[in-house]
Design a protein around this motif. Structure first.
Motif, PDB file in Angstrom:
ATOM      1  N   PRO A 204       0.820  -1.211   0.303  1.00  0.00           N
ATOM      2  CA  PRO A 204      -0.024   0.129  -0.105  1.00  0.00           C
ATOM      3  C   PRO A 204       0.791   1.305   0.128  1.00  0.00           C
ATOM      4  CG  PRO A 204       0.021  -0.877   2.294  1.00  0.00           C
ATOM      5  CD  PRO A 204       0.715  -1.923   1.154  1.00  0.00           C
ATOM      6  N   ASP A 205       2.096   1.150   0.382  1.00  0.00           N
ATOM      7  CA  ASP A 205       2.872   2.400   0.342  1.00  0.00           C
ATOM      8  C   ASP A 205       3.538   2.832  -1.061  1.00  0.00           C
ATOM      9  OD1 ASP A 205       4.440  -0.335   0.308  1.00  0.00           O
ATOM     10  OD2 ASP A 205       6.189   0.914  -0.127  1.00  0.00           O
ATOM     11  N   LEU A 206       2.913   2.165  -1.925  1.00  0.00           N
ATOM     12  CA  LEU A 206       3.216   2.598  -3.348  1.00  0.00           C
ATOM     13  C   LEU A 206       2.244   3.591  -3.684  1.00  0.00           C
ATOM     14  CD1 LEU A 206       4.400  -0.738  -5.068  1.00  0.00           C
ATOM     15  CD2 LEU A 206       5.546   1.222  -4.495  1.00  0.00           C
ATOM     16  N   GLY A 207       1.185   3.786  -3.094  1.00  0.00           N
ATOM     17  CA  GLY A 207       0.036   4.634  -3.558  1.00  0.00           C
ATOM     18  C   GLY A 207      -0.559   4.315  -4.844  1.00  0.00           C
ATOM     19  N   ALA A 219      -6.984  -4.861  -6.685  1.00  0.00           N
ATOM     20  CA  ALA A 219      -6.009  -5.099  -5.509  1.00  0.00           C
ATOM     21  C   ALA A 219      -6.328  -6.037  -4.586  1.00  0.00           C
ATOM     22  CB  ALA A 219      -5.870  -3.876  -4.670  1.00  0.00           C
ATOM     23  N   ILE A 220      -5.280  -7.094  -4.088  1.00  0.00           N
ATOM     24  CA  ILE A 220      -5.497  -7.979  -3.024  1.00  0.00           C
ATOM     25  C   ILE A 220      -4.923  -7.621  -2.102  1.00  0.00           C
ATOM     26  CG2 ILE A 220      -5.133 -10.265  -2.394  1.00  0.00           C
ATOM     27  CD1 ILE A 220      -5.785 -11.402  -5.385  1.00  0.00           C
ATOM     28  N   ALA A 221      -5.462  -7.607  -0.947  1.00  0.00           N
ATOM     29  CA  ALA A 221      -4.654  -7.100   0.203  1.00  0.00           C
ATOM     30  C   ALA A 221      -4.936  -7.981   1.372  1.00  0.00           C
ATOM     31  CB  ALA A 221      -5.261  -5.702   0.686  1.00  0.00           C
ATOM     32  N   THR A 234      -8.597   1.409  -1.147  1.00  0.00           N
ATOM     33  CA  THR A 234      -9.844   1.810  -2.039  1.00  0.00           C
ATOM     34  C   THR A 234      -9.957   3.019  -2.548  1.00  0.00           C
ATOM     35  OG1 THR A 234     -10.627   2.499   0.391  1.00  0.00           O
ATOM     36  CG2 THR A 234     -11.124   0.313  -0.482  1.00  0.00           C
ATOM     37  N   GLU A 235      -8.873   3.829  -1.888  1.00  0.00           N
ATOM     38  CA  GLU A 235      -8.643   5.063  -2.459  1.00  0.00           C
ATOM     39  C   GLU A 235      -8.204   5.230  -4.179  1.00  0.00           C
ATOM     40  OE1 GLU A 235      -5.733   9.119  -2.059  1.00  0.00           O
ATOM     41  OE2 GLU A 235      -5.626   7.586  -0.679  1.00  0.00           O
ATOM     42  N   HIS A 236      -7.696   3.867  -4.346  1.00  0.00           N
ATOM     43  CA  HIS A 236      -7.015   3.933  -5.730  1.00  0.00           C
ATOM     44  C   HIS A 236      -7.930   3.117  -6.693  1.00  0.00           C
ATOM     45  CE1 HIS A 236      -3.925   6.637  -4.322  1.00  0.00           C
ATOM     46  NE2 HIS A 236      -3.382   5.651  -3.459  1.00  0.00           N
ATOM     47  N   TYR A 237      -8.413   1.993  -5.867  1.00  0.00           N
ATOM     48  CA  TYR A 237      -9.029   0.739  -6.869  1.00  0.00           C
ATOM     49  C   TYR A 237     -10.586   0.864  -6.484  1.00  0.00           C
ATOM     50  CZ  TYR A 237      -4.603  -0.995  -7.676  1.00  0.00           C
ATOM     51  OH  TYR A 237      -3.224  -1.021  -8.324  1.00  0.00           O
ATOM     52  N   GLY A 238     -11.061   1.453  -5.586  1.00  0.00           N
ATOM     53  CA  GLY A 238     -12.696   1.777  -5.384  1.00  0.00           C
ATOM     54  C   GLY A 238     -13.029   0.478  -4.788  1.00  0.00           C
ATOM     55  N   GLY A 239     -14.048  -0.139  -5.296  1.00  0.00           N
ATOM     56  CA  GLY A 239     -14.565  -1.329  -4.725  1.00  0.00           C
ATOM     57  C   GLY A 239     -13.980  -2.664  -5.222  1.00  0.00           C
ATOM     58  N   LEU A 240     -12.801  -2.363  -6.139  1.00  0.00           N
ATOM     59  CA  LEU A 240     -11.845  -3.584  -6.738  1.00  0.00           C
ATOM     60  C   LEU A 240     -10.894  -3.873  -5.802  1.00  0.00           C
ATOM     61  CD1 LEU A 240     -12.284  -2.527 -10.350  1.00  0.00           C
ATOM     62  CD2 LEU A 240     -13.446  -4.633  -9.196  1.00  0.00           C
ATOM     63  N   VAL A 241     -11.235  -4.137  -4.257  1.00  0.00           N
ATOM     64  CA  VAL A 241     -10.209  -4.454  -3.332  1.00  0.00           C
ATOM     65  C   VAL A 241     -10.780  -5.596  -2.906  1.00  0.00           C
ATOM     66  CG1 VAL A 241      -9.089  -3.997  -1.294  1.00  0.00           C
ATOM     67  CG2 VAL A 241      -9.432  -2.151  -3.118  1.00  0.00           C
ATOM     68  N   LEU A 242      -9.828  -6.793  -2.652  1.00  0.00           N
ATOM     69  CA  LEU A 242     -10.117  -8.188  -2.267  1.00  0.00           C
ATOM     70  C   LEU A 242      -9.229  -8.110  -0.976  1.00  0.00           C
ATOM     71  CD1 LEU A 242     -11.112  -8.395  -5.000  1.00  0.00           C
ATOM     72  CD2 LEU A 242     -10.915 -10.997  -4.701  1.00  0.00           C
ATOM     73  N   ASP A 243      -9.671  -8.275   0.377  1.00  0.00           N
ATOM     74  CA  ASP A 243      -8.933  -8.142   1.623  1.00  0.00           C
ATOM     75  C   ASP A 243      -9.263  -9.445   2.294  1.00  0.00           C
ATOM     76  OD1 ASP A 243      -7.526  -7.490   3.845  1.00  0.00           O
ATOM     77  OD2 ASP A 243      -9.524  -6.869   4.818  1.00  0.00           O
TER      78      ASP A 243
END
Length: 287
Positions: A204-207, A219-221, A234-243
């Motif tokens: 996430p540090d890559l912003g 993104a996958i976190a 989520t700031e950059h990928y919105g709802g396309l984040v899988l945690d």
């Protein structure tokens, strides 16, 4: 050097990779190839559905529970018909089973420390860091890793997770974010050429750099709630984040995690070793 293990054919995709070693050709004698002409044709794939239910099956494949719409499996496993299938590829480090292959046949592509010894991941000592520090290395690595990505596409996966983007943080300064992002761009272009969407894994540090410079689609976190990092994705990928949160790491209960407005809609609870349901340690839940 032969084709990469796990690949059913020697192929590399992506217009960004211009000079690659042919299958069966010594890596020090690259040949120029028309990568665009070599890319197989096929339907365009898309990122996982927003708000889907994700099962993270890296510890062994098994039939997904009812309601699951997205499944991640290792590149050695098969996709599940009717679901969105994410193919796990260790893009920036070696797989434990391939350690000897890299040390014996690709030693120069493994990062070395000041003592000349291979640099390992301290948390995963069976994994060696790949040396992404030079254009020549990145080009040859793109041939090898790209073959596995191509095989994921050929076998019906919809997208790919390229793990260990953050390997530079474990390199004692031998690698930096620019090295890995430049290499990531080669792999992302290869995956896109094969019709696969591509996930940024952690870092996430890559912003916004992962999305803007490498071209990641989603993104996958891991444990973004635990480390208060979910908003960084989520700031950059919105709802396309899988945690993926791990049961032995949670602060509080999983319902509290799901109730947090910053937690991605697609959040999965798993046991840390990601074992199949037959193992008593298996944990699976979702928001």
């Amino acid at each position: 050097m032969g084709c990469a293990p796990l690949a059913t054919r020697c192929a590399v995709l992506g217009a960004a990779v211009l000079a690659l070693a042919a299958c069966g050709t010594e890596p020090d004698q690259p040949v120029v190839r028309d990568i665009a002409a070599e890319a197989p044709t096929g339907p365009d794939r898309s990122a996982p559905p927003v708000g889907g239910v994700h099962d993270y099956q890296l510890g062994g494949a098994y039939p997904p529970p009812a309601g699951v719409t997205v499944v991640t499996r290792d590149s050695t496993a098969e996709p599940v018909p009717g679901l969105h299938n994410i193919c796990y590829v260790n893009g920036f480090q070696t797989q434990p089973a391939d350690r000897d292959l890299w040390l014996e046949q690709r030693r120069d592509l493994v990062l070395s420390g000041p003592d000349g010894e291979p640099v390992i991941d301290p948390d995963w000592p069976d994994e060696l860091l790949l040396d992404t520090s030079t254009e020549q290395h990145r080009t040859r690595l793109a041939e090898i890793i790209g073959a596995t990505v191509a095989d994921c596409a050929a076998r019906g996966f919809d997208s790919v997770e390229l793990d260990n983007l953050d390997s530079y943080t474990r390199s004692d300064g031998a690698l930096d974010a620019d090295d890995n992002l430049t290499f990531a761009r080669l792999l992302v272009d290869a995956a896109h050429g094969a019709g696969l969407a591509v996930a940024q894994k952690n870092a996430p540090d890559l912003g916004v750099r992962g999305k803007d410079e490498a071209g990641y689609d989603f993104a996958i976190a891991e444990s973004c709630h635990r480390w208060t990092e979910c908003a960084d994705y989520t700031e950059h990928y919105g709802g396309l984040v899988l945690d993926i949160e791990y049961a032995d790491d949670l602060r509080g209960t999983f319902p509290e995690v799901c109730a947090d407005p910053e937690t991605p809609a697609t959040t999965t609870l798993r046991d840390h070793d990601l074992v199949p349901p037959a193992d008593p340690a298996h944990v699976f839940d979702h928001c």
